[in-house]
Scaffold this motif. Structure first.
Motif: not given
Length: 230
Positions: A49, A52, A168, A200
């Motif tokens: 995360s 990202l 995410d 993700v």
């Protein structure tokens, strides 16, 4: 060979925690091509995360370079990053992040209005139709289910026709049926607008829908593999 849409080189990320500085990412180099779908997987705390967020300029890399569409995000101010995301990126989080005092239509139209689109509400309504929520345009988030709220969030992210979609754990708060529907819509929106998608997820099944999968462990790339041709 065309330049990558996202290019990370030797990216590091350190964040201050209760016990001092914590090293989150360790020298990650990664490229994502135009129209590619990339899945980021790995255990909790692996840094996926955070990676990202660095790609989206939502976290500032401590070291290395982050280029998106040929622009160096690490050299931008917060205002410049905000404008860049507004003009080129769509972001979908696990939490829906809808404005509770706005209807679904208003939630989707707001970023379009901020970007100066005169047809903001027409485009917003079309995106809600695309995710099957045209009939819920005038409803507020509290009047919708979790799956419906995430579909509004998807419509909001895709309405500006972003070059890059970042997601995410977009199905993390949903049951299996709603999660599958959201993923179908996410890939459908990617296909419709031709965006580059970085996803993700904890789900290997979802990751395998991507063109390429990168597994992170302890803030480093542990494995990278392309999907086998069908």
């Amino acid at each position: 060979m065309p330049a990558p849409v996202i290019a990370l080189k030797d990216v590091t990320l350190s964040l201050r925690g209760n016990a001092g500085m914590v090293e989150i990412l360790h020298g990650i180099s990664l490229e994502v091509g135009s129209g590619e779908t990339l899945g980021l997987i790995g255990p909790s705390g692996s840094g996926k995360s955070s990676l990202l967020m660095v790609m989206g300029g939502l976290e500032n890399a401590t070291g290395g370079t982050v280029e998106v569409l040929g622009q160096d995000l690490t050299s931008m101010t917060e205002d410049q990053l905000a404008r860049f995301r507004r003009d080129h990126m769509g972001v979908v989080f696990q939490s829906f992040n809808l404005i509770p005092t706005m209807t679904a239509l208003e939630n989707v139209a707001t970023p379009l209005e901020l970007a100066g689109h005169r047809d903001a509400f027409e485009r917003a309504r079309a995106e809600l139709e695309a995710v099957g929520l045209g009939h819920r345009a005038d409803h507020y988030p509290a009047q919708m289910s979790g799956g419906e709220q995430q579909r509004v969030a998807l419509a909001r992210a895709s309405a500006p026709r972003p070059d890059v979609l970042l997601a995410d754990e977009p199905t993390g708060n949903l049951d299996g049926r709603n999660g599958d529907a959201i993923m179908d819509m996410l890939f459908g929106l990617r296909d419709r607008h031709g965006a580059t998608l970085v996803l993700v997820t904890h789900s290997n099944a979802l990751a395998q829908r991507c063109d390429r999968v990168v597994r992170l462990t302890d803030g480093e790339v542990a494995e990278e593999a392309a999907r086998a041709a069908e």
